[in-house]
Every structure is written in structure tokens, then in C-alpha cells.
Write an enzyme that holds these catalytic residues in place. Structure first.
Site, PDB file in Angstrom:
ATOM      1  N   PRO A 220     -15.823   6.313 -18.201  1.00 19.44           N
ATOM      2  CA  PRO A 220     -14.645   5.803 -18.929  1.00 19.44           C
ATOM      3  C   PRO A 220     -13.806   6.882 -19.596  1.00 19.44           C
ATOM      4  CG  PRO A 220     -16.574   5.587 -20.307  1.00 19.44           C
ATOM      5  CD  PRO A 220     -17.057   6.172 -18.995  1.00 19.44           C
ATOM      6  N   GLY A 222     -15.362  10.225 -20.952  1.00 19.51           N
ATOM      7  CA  GLY A 222     -16.067  11.130 -21.863  1.00 19.51           C
ATOM      8  C   GLY A 222     -15.712  12.591 -21.647  1.00 19.51           C
ATOM      9  N   ASP A 258     -11.799   7.700  -4.682  1.00 20.85           N
ATOM     10  CA  ASP A 258     -13.162   8.235  -4.558  1.00 20.85           C
ATOM     11  C   ASP A 258     -13.114   9.722  -4.882  1.00 20.85           C
ATOM     12  OD1 ASP A 258     -15.605   9.254  -3.750  1.00 20.85           O
ATOM     13  OD2 ASP A 258     -15.718   8.055  -1.924  1.00 20.85           O
ATOM     14  N   ASP A 275     -18.909  14.882 -13.156  1.00 17.39           N
ATOM     15  CA  ASP A 275     -20.191  14.341 -13.620  1.00 17.39           C
ATOM     16  C   ASP A 275     -20.548  13.095 -12.821  1.00 17.39           C
ATOM     17  OD1 ASP A 275     -22.482  14.192 -15.192  1.00 17.39           O
ATOM     18  OD2 ASP A 275     -21.522  12.944 -16.716  1.00 17.39           O
ATOM     19  N   LYS A 304     -27.499  16.115 -10.602  1.00 19.85           N
ATOM     20  CA  LYS A 304     -28.521  15.158 -11.025  1.00 19.85           C
ATOM     21  C   LYS A 304     -29.846  15.526 -10.364  1.00 19.85           C
ATOM     22  CE  LYS A 304     -25.159  13.010 -13.084  1.00 19.85           C
ATOM     23  NZ  LYS A 304     -24.984  13.040 -14.545  1.00 19.85           N
TER      24      LYS A 304
END
Length: 361
Positions: A220, A222, A258, A275, A304
């Protein structure tokens, strides 16, 4: 002193251990690791007493992914509660003159219980070390840092790190406040990344107002928030909704696309941040594409991590990036770090110095 003490995130001791083993072997230094789960530190015990300092000089601290801080030291147990200062004074007898004292604890619940004691203990200890001529009265950033890592109120590692090859932060952790108006807690990851990867004396030139940035997987907002608060104009790429307050700043354009398919129309992007939750090798491939096509000058992105073999996964991605950029003769600097605000991920920074024009013209 034969030990290298390494701070890490609790639960990542095996990764920090694998990493220091990797570099010790690379430099031909024999030893073994001591590591216990969820203690937030590991030690590398060198067979030769002088090898710990040699390693601390030869290994570039910036290349260590899972280490928050490190120092050369020795363990002192059963210190008399009424006179711990004398034990530490004896321990530092052969130390160089240090320009800063850090009395620290591992980043654990047990460590937090010791933190108040450490703050109180710092003052009498620093005065004693000043009289001993092992610590300067004023902080001297160019001199070694003297570390006392308390594991219990009578047990501590005592040692020093080199100021040009360590973390400048207490316990290796930048102290950041969560902004009340930020869209998500992930905002602290990018804030910390800027503090860790961009030297303080270069912040004004490399992270400044008026720059253009792209945030892949922005929703959203950050990470977009950190770019906006630094005065940048941001293209936020995500199929999901963005924070209304960010959109009202006039500095953000939201593209519902995308993040793996989006490419900028011009090669004028100062910062690319990313991220996205995706396989680390796929993100690494995407970042290589942005670099070799000269779409962005600097990049910060997260990889990740899998539940197992996190060290192997990180180094596989970093090797992939190195090999691809070298193949295309790109001049670059890269650093990866398991930041304090990271969880099951590692943050990577690439500073693109030069891309051969024939790659994209």
C-alpha cells in the site's frame, strides 16, 4: 585473542556461522564455530590466537550478510559482581587506544533485561578506561571501538573492532522511529536500508529531493512513503490500491501493472526499489535486467528467503548477479544485509557505476 564475536538476528545463528566459516576457509584460517539457537550471536574460535585479528582485517565487513556487528575478543566468566571493572581493565591491557566504548547485549529478551545495567555500567567503566589510557575522553571515530558484550551480569566478551571495518551503530542496529502516518511497517526496511547502504556524508547527493524513483510491488505504499518523504517523485507499480495520503502529495503516479513487466519509458531513474514477494532468483533476474539496460542508477530490493538453507539461497542469488553483471562488463558496487527490520528476507543494494552503452543503445 582467538575469538571473533558476531551479532546476528535470533534464529539466524546457523546462517551467520555458515558465513564466517565460508570466509575463514577462503582466507585459509583454521578454526571452528560456536553457535546456540536463538542467542543472537555466534563466535568463530581460531586455532591460532593472532588469526582472529587477521580475519577482522582481511574480511570486508560489508560483505557479511548475516552479521550485524563483529569484534575480536575473549570471554570472561564469573566476574565478581562487586568489581567487574577490574576484570575488564585487566582484559584490555594489551588493547590499542580505543575511541569509543559500547557496552552491549545480544538482541534477545534476556539481553533486554541487561540493557539498563549496561547503561549504568558504561559510565564508571569508561572513566576507568580513560584513566588507564585505553579509551579517549571524546569519541574518536577513526580509532578502534571497544566492545563489552554482556551475556549475564557476570559474563561478558571483551574486545575491539576496527572503525573502518565494522557497523557504526550500537549493537549494529540503526535506531529508527515508526512514522505515525506511514502506510505499513515495511517502511522501516527501506529507511534502514538507506542508513546502512548510503554513507552519511553521501546522503545529500545520492538520496535527495527532486530525484525520480520507481517502486515495484508498491501497495500500500510503505516503501513509496520513504521516497516521498525524501522529496522524490515516484512511479508506484502495483495492481493493488495505494495509500490515499501518498497520492495526495502530488509526488506519486500509480501504475496498475505487474512489477515484473513494467519498464520505464526513459533511462532517468535514480532509484529502483522492490519488495515483491517472489522467488529470490526471479527477483535477482529482474534486477539484473534493470541494471544492464541502464534503467536505474541505484537499486534496493529484497530477496525472500526459504525456510531452510537461507545462506545457500542468498549466495546463489548474489553469485547469479555477480556473474551476469560481469558478463556484460557492468561496473557496480553491491552489498547485501539481513537488516534489523528484515524477517525472512535479505536486503540488497546495487550502485551502478557504469553500463556499456552498446548494451542498451
Amino acid at each position: 585473542m582467538s575469538s571473533i564475536v558476531i551479532y546476528c538476528r535470533g534464529g539466524f545463528e546457523s546462517d551467520a556461522a555458515a558465513e564466517i566459516n565460508h570466509y575463514a576457509a577462503k582466507h585459509g584460517i583454521a578454526g571452528y564455530v560456536k553457535a546456540k539457537p536463538n542467542t543472537a550471536f555466534v563466535t568463530f574460535e581460531c586455532f591460532s590466537p593472532n588469526d582472529a585479528e587477521t580475519l577482522a582485517k582481511k574480511i570486508d565487513f560489508k560483505k557479511l550478510v548475516f552479521a550485524r556487528q563483529w569484534f575480536v575478543g575473549t570471554l570472561h566468566t564469573h566476574m565478581p559482581i562487586e568489581d567487574r571493572v577490574s576484570v575488564i581493565k585487566a582484559a584490555v591491557e594489551g588493547f590499542p587506544l580505543c575511541g569509543e566504548l559500547r557496552v552491549e547485549t545480544p538482541d534477545t529478551n534476556e539481553g533486554k533485561e541487561l540493557s539498563k545495567f549496561c547503561k549504568k555500567f558504561s559510565t564508571p567503566l569508561s572513566k576507568a578506561l580513560e584513566k588507564q589510557h585505553k579509551l579517549t575522553r571524546e569519541v574518536k571515530p577513526a580509532k578502534p571501538v571497544l566492545h563489552v558484550l554482556f551475556l549475564a551480569n557476570n559474563t561478558a566478551y571483551v574486545g575491539y573492532s576496527f572503525s573502518d571495518n565494522n557497523s557504526p551503530f550500537f549493537m549494529g542496529i540503526p535506531r529508527l522511529r515508526m512514522p505515525s502516518d506511514a502506510p505499513s511497517r515495511s517502511t522501516l526496511k527501506l529507511d534502514e536500508a538507506f542508513h546502512v547502504f548510503v554513507p552519511k556524508d553521501q546522503q545529500e547527493t545520492r538520496v535527495r529531493a527532486g530525484m525520480r524513483a520507481v517502486d515495484l510491488g508498491a501497495c500500500p505504499g510503505g516503501w513509496t512513503y520513504q521516497l516521498v518523504r525524501r522529496g522524490m517523485f515516484v512511479a508506484s507499480i502495483d495492481n493493488g490500491p495505494m495509500n490515499d495520503n501518498l497520492m495526495e502529495t502530488g509526488q506519486v503516479k500509480h501504475y496498475r501493472e505487474d512489477g515484473f513487466k513494467y519498464r520505464p519509458e526513459k533511462r532517468n531513474i535514480d532509484w529502483l526499489v522492490c519488495d515483491m514477494v517472489e522467488k529470490p532468483t526471479r527477483v535477482a533476474d529482474l534486477m539484473v535486467d534493470w541494471v544492464v539496460n541502464a534503467f536505474a542508477r541505484e537499486l534496493i530490493f529484497n530477496l525472500k528467503l526459504p525456510m531452510k538453507k537461507r545462506f545457500d539461497s542468498v549466495y546463489e542469488c548474489l553469485t547469479l548477479i555477480h556473474e551476469e553483471l560481469q558478463k556484460y562488463n557492468v561496473d557496480y558496487e553491491i552489498q547485501a544485509k539481513h537488516l534489523y527490520h528484515d524477517r525472512e528476507e535479505v536486503t540488497v543494494h546495487i550502485n551502478v557505476l557504469k553500463v556499456p552503452q552498446n548494451l542498451y543503445s
